[in-house]
Design a protein around this motif. Sequence first.
Motif, short mmCIF file in Angstrom:
data_model
loop_
_atom_site.label_atom_id
_atom_site.label_comp_id
_atom_site.label_asym_id
_atom_site.label_seq_id
_atom_site.Cartn_x
_atom_site.Cartn_y
_atom_site.Cartn_z
N GLY A 68 22.78 7.30 -21.59
CA GLY A 68 21.74 8.31 -21.74
C GLY A 68 22.27 9.73 -21.68
O GLY A 68 21.92 10.58 -22.51
N VAL A 69 23.11 10.00 -20.70
CA VAL A 69 23.66 11.36 -20.56
C VAL A 69 24.54 11.71 -21.75
O VAL A 69 24.44 12.81 -22.32
CB VAL A 69 24.44 11.50 -19.23
CG1 VAL A 69 25.24 12.78 -19.20
CG2 VAL A 69 23.48 11.46 -18.05
N PHE A 70 25.41 10.79 -22.16
CA PHE A 70 26.28 11.08 -23.29
C PHE A 70 25.53 11.15 -24.61
O PHE A 70 25.85 11.97 -25.47
CB PHE A 70 27.42 10.05 -23.38
CG PHE A 70 28.57 10.37 -22.48
CD1 PHE A 70 29.67 11.05 -22.96
CD2 PHE A 70 28.56 10.00 -21.15
CE1 PHE A 70 30.74 11.36 -22.14
CE2 PHE A 70 29.62 10.31 -20.31
CZ PHE A 70 30.71 10.99 -20.80
N ALA A 71 24.51 10.31 -24.79
CA ALA A 71 23.70 10.38 -26.02
C ALA A 71 23.01 11.73 -26.10
O ALA A 71 23.03 12.39 -27.14
CB ALA A 71 22.69 9.25 -26.05
N GLY A 72 22.39 12.14 -25.01
CA GLY A 72 21.74 13.44 -24.99
C GLY A 72 22.72 14.58 -25.14
O GLY A 72 22.47 15.55 -25.87
#
Length: 182
Positions: A116-120
């Motif tokens: 989630g953090v890397f996708a965002g």
Amino acid sequence: MSPASSSVTTSRSCSDESSSELMRPARRSSPLYLVLVLGVGLVVGRLLPELIARVDGVSPPVPGWTAAVFLACGAFAVGVLAWVTWRNLHKLKRQYSAEHAIRLLALAKSAILVGGVFAGGYAGYALAFVGATSELGQLRLWRSVAAAVAAVLLLLAALALEWACRLPEDGEDEETAEALPA
């Protein structure tokens, strides 16, 4: 049971019947949590190019292919683990030890956070270069998009693993089996 292991809760998530009395059910990742994690990554990723330019006075770096490749490999590994876990628990009706179940659930939860953090973050970084006309700007955009897509794949694989760890409640198997046509 030690105090450290009593804080991890997986009663109906991949655990056997004897340990379910001592543990509370684990909560699945909520949509609000996913939106929050993606949103934080998106904001940080969008602001990062401006911060780099202002603080260091240099142009933002071009993301390499390494991040996209590692995230895609992680998505593949977690996806395979999710499939194997689902097959063992739901198709073959095997049981996992409580320690193994807790490790799988911890991996799923951490991969959800990382994905989630890397996708965002990579999506936000790509947004900073939407409309860029230079070749370098376009390179930053498309490499960030590739890494964001790989991170979304990791997030989806982790959600599948989290879902695969959930065992049906008592009686849920019988109802489902009766509802299916023979």
